[in-house]
Scaffold this active site. Structure first.
Site, PDB file in Angstrom:
ATOM      1  CG  HIS A   1      37.893  38.024  31.359  1.00  9.45           C
ATOM      2  ND1 HIS A   1      36.621  37.913  30.835  1.00  9.45           N
ATOM      3  CD2 HIS A   1      37.741  38.640  32.561  1.00  9.45           C
ATOM      4  CE1 HIS A   1      35.746  38.417  31.680  1.00  9.45           C
ATOM      5  NE2 HIS A   1      36.402  38.881  32.732  1.00  9.45           N
TER       6      HIS A   1
ATOM      7  NE  ARG B   1      31.584  43.402  33.237  1.00  9.01           N
ATOM      8  CZ  ARG B   1      31.940  44.676  33.246  1.00  9.01           C
ATOM      9  NH1 ARG B   1      31.550  45.476  34.216  1.00  9.01           N
ATOM     10  NH2 ARG B   1      32.684  45.166  32.273  1.00  9.01           N
TER      11      ARG B   1
ATOM     12  CE1 TYR C   1      53.379  34.259  49.139  1.00  6.20           C
ATOM     13  CE2 TYR C   1      51.400  35.610  49.306  1.00  6.20           C
ATOM     14  CZ  TYR C   1      52.774  35.472  49.403  1.00  6.20           C
ATOM     15  OH  TYR C   1      53.534  36.546  49.765  1.00  6.20           O
TER      16      TYR C   1
END
Length: 744
Positions: free
Chosen positions: A79, A33, A123
């Site tokens: 993931h 991570r 978007y």
């Protein structure tokens, strides 16, 4: 409820269970991570984003696709974490103010330098950049290892081939468990130059590589004001920091006026919060030199600062802003990375570049072996086809007449199954003389290429030569003459504006007379007033001390508990009233008394002493305190009190005790300290120090009698009282004041 039986219950030691589980969590955070890989400079989420976008064929020349599609593939296949965290990572890779060399080409609202968030992923659209293509170059050619995904259904790369020095070029930020990483971005062309030098000089140090990599290169530009020595130490150890300042210029507004325009701000600083912070300081009247601030930014940064008056020096104004705002920021460096993807370690500049170069050599070997395998397969097929062309009529007959043409071809022409299948798959129209010539040309070319690859794999020098050629190609693509490769952060030095104080900058320098009463009231009279006989005090209060000073000076206050407090002369009340208590201006303990008040002189040394027998010498600048709480200088203990602060003006010390014994000794016997108890100055059976002073032995010891006469005991006559520190002393010379003070 009945007590459950012990069947099926496993007893676990709580401490061991916690240690095991916390260690597993810590390792997961570190490995999967927070820390980037030293080879490709990527964390797992970024690597998975790159790979997923490649599988979606989002190349730089292809059409954009919705970010929601990319995020969905990443969290569904590779993931298993929150979609928002993955999208945030993707957004950062597309922000040209966060990434020196963006890996994602975004279309839509991807946030801005003001700190505004990007639009939702439904978007926005994205595709890979040329830099990302370099990181993925050769991934289909067995360049890196693959591992199973979290659910075992797919495979993902352990590391990317990384033809681009991404670790240092784009940097990285991350917080793991017990460790963190912070790597600022650098210029890719400079890194390539350093890597090429490192190929030819494998033992090169970080100091030598600084000839090519002088410092970080931030996407937001700015001016690096860190010293070369500090930068060298940071690159050598992998830990340190860089001071970066905003880039500004002066614009004339006519009639002698001007304004300051900030065009670049430090890395990772949000412009909106920066302006908001400065506006708050301006509103709180903590920026006396600044008149106004406004944001005129459009595509580029343009923050306008208006000075309070035309007479304000722009360098002084900016220096004052650098001290209290994020117009100057410190970018830390902690190059804590995963070496070979397994071991977290802090690397220096040379080690980080070496890790990347070694990875590039491994990738070159693996890609070469992969290509060699492909060539061998093709040569095998070409060999069979060329044999067949020697007797095409027989080939056609076998295919037309035999029930098992493949076995017959293999037996007749002594070819293997792969070659026989290739012959059977050949179209009739390819059976031409021209096609045979083309096959022979291809066979010869592949044979030559195979010999070249085998020679490359057998020579370490040739491998490094090829790696160097690849790096030179990358440098051409991102050289200093290109728009993306041009260095943005320049180097500079801190402007020499003297010892500027925010409060002092707007204060007009005027003479004053500071007056302190017995009860601790202080005021400042305008000018240097010689006659204070007409000065009035409150009630039964009276004059304690007075001295000449200036409005820009600092006033020091010594209290009986050994603390020294600093007052601004410009903030002292005027002389029309009785003044204000010193206790209102400093946090003096209720049990402490004000002993001495005097003007600060940072260049002067002072002999500090208690009312008993101890003291030491301290530098004047060590007495200055930055807060109302003051500074503990003398450690007085429970019985003693701070009583004396005498400017050092000679080479000897004279001490007169309450027992009326005088002792003189060399000043060198008194240690110089910043704080403490000090050493014994004079030994007493009863009482303590009445007064102390310093003097030059050559000029003799002087004192002032009560009637204003000056008495001097010359050097030859002082032998009676000269001795060593901590001795008892003798009765003073005739004429010494009866109050046991050097001023009667």
């Amino acid at each position: 409820m009945p007590t459950p039986s012990g069947d099926g219950i496993e007893t676990v030691n709580l401490r061991e269970a916690l240690e095991e589980r916390y260690l597993a969590y810590a390792l997961s955070t570190i490995m999967h991570r927070a820390l980037p890989d030293a080879r490709d400079g990527l964390k797992p989420v970024h690597r998975r984003l790159m790979y997923a976008m490649r599988l979606l064929k989002l190349d730089p020349n292809s059409a954009f696709k919705k970010c929601a599609r990319v995020v969905g593939d990443v969290i569904g296949k590779y993931h298993p974490h929150g979609d928002q965290s993955v999208y945030d990572a993707m957004v950062r890779l597309a922000q040209d103010f966060a990434q020196r060399y963006p890996l994602v080409d975004g279309q839509g609202n991807f946030g801005n330098i003001d700190g505004d968030n990007a639009a939702a992923y439904r978007y926005t659209e994205a595709r890979l950049t040329d830099v990302a293509q370099l990181l993925l170059q050769g991934i289909d050619e067995d360049a890196v290892d693959f591992r199973a995904t979290y659910n075992g259904e797919d495979e993902e790369p352990v590391v990317l081939p990384a033809a681009f020095p991404n670790l240092l070029a784009n940097g990285s930020q991350g917080i793991a468990v017990g460790m963190a990483t912070s790597i600022p971005p650098h210029n890719a062309a400079e890194l390539c130059d350093a890597a090429l030098y490192l190929i030819d000089h494998r033992g090169a140090t970080s100091d030598q590589l600084m000839h090519f990599v002088p410092g970080p290169d931030f996407p937001t530009g700015g001016i690096l004001v860190e010293s070369k020595g500090s930068i060298a130490e940071t690159y050598r150890t992998g830990r340190g920091g860089f001071r970066v300042r905003a880039r500004w210029s002066r614009e004339e507004t006519g009639r002698g006026g001007y304004q300051i325009v900030v065009t670049e701000i430090p890395y990772l600083v949000q412009k909106a919060k920066l302006i908001e912070k400065i506006a708050e300081l301006l509103e709180a009247k903590k920026l006396p030199l600044l008149g106004d601030i406004r944001d005129e930014s459009a595509e580029d940064v343009r923050v306008v600062l208006e000075p309070k008056s035309r007479g304000v020096d722009p360098a002084v104004l900016m220096e004052s802003l650098f001290r209290v705002s994020e117009l100057e920021s410190r970018i830390s460096m902690n190059m804590n990375v995963l070496v070979d993807g397994t071991v977290p370690r802090v690397l220096g500049l040379a080690e980080a570049l070496t890790a990347w170069l070694d990875h590039r050599q491994v990738v070159l070997r693996r890609r070469s072996r992969f290509r060699l395998g492909q060539i061998d397969k093709r040569l095998e097929i070409l060999g069979g086809l060329l044999i067949v062309y020697l007797d095409l009529d027989e080939v056609i007959r076998i295919i037309r007449q035999e029930d098992e043409p493949k076995e017959r071809l293999m037996a007749h022409f002594k070819i293997n199954e792969v070659q026989a299948n290739a012959i059977l798959d050949t179209r009739l129209r390819a059976l031409r003389k021209l096609e045979e010539m083309e096959l022979r040309r291809e066979f010869d070319e592949l044979t030559a290429e195979k010999a070249g690859i085998e020679e490359l794999l057998g020579s370490d020098a040739k491998q490094w030569k090829t790696v160097g050629w690849q790096i030179r190609e990358v440098r051409k693509q991102f050289g200093p003459e290109t728009a993306l490769g041009k260095r943005r952060t320049s180097f500079g030095e801190v402007a020499d504006v003297g010892d500027v104080s925010l409060a002092e900058a707007m204060i007009e320098r005027e003479p004053i007379t500071v007056v302190v009463s017995d009860k601790g009231w202080i005021r400042a009279l305008k000018g240097h007033v010689q006659d204070l006989s007409s000065l009035q005090f409150k009630g039964d209060d009276a004059l304690k001390t007075s001295f000449f000073s200036e409005t820009t000076a600092k006033i020091l206050v010594l209290t009986s508990d050994g603390k020294v407090f600093t007052l601004d002369a410009a903030k002292l009340p005027g002389g029309r009233g009785f003044g204000d208590p010193v206790r209102l201006m400093a946090e003096i303990d209720e049990t402490a008394e004000i002993v001495i008040v005097w003007p600060a002189a940072p260049a002067v040394k002072y002999l500090m002493a208690t009312d008993q027998d101890r003291g030491f010498v301290v530098q004047g600048d060590e007495l200055l305190a930055n807060t109302r709480k003051g500074k503990q200088i003398l450690n007085v203990g429970t019985d003693a009190k701070a009583a004396h602060a005498v400017a050092v003006t000679g080479d000897h010390v004279a001490v007169i005790g309450e027992n009326r014994k005088l002792l003189a000794f060399p000043l060198a016997q008194v240690p110089e300290m910043t704080r403490g108890k000090g050493v014994r100055l004079q030994r007493y059976k009863d009482g303590g120090i009445a007064d102390v002073k310093t003097f030059n032995l050559a000029g003799g010891l002087t004192w002032l009698s009560s009637d204003g006469r000056v008495y001097t005991v010359a050097q030859p006559e002082l032998d009676t009282w000269l001795g060593n520190r901590a001795e008892a002393g003798r009765l003073p010379p005739k004429g010494f004041p009866k109050n046991n003070r050097f001023v009667g």
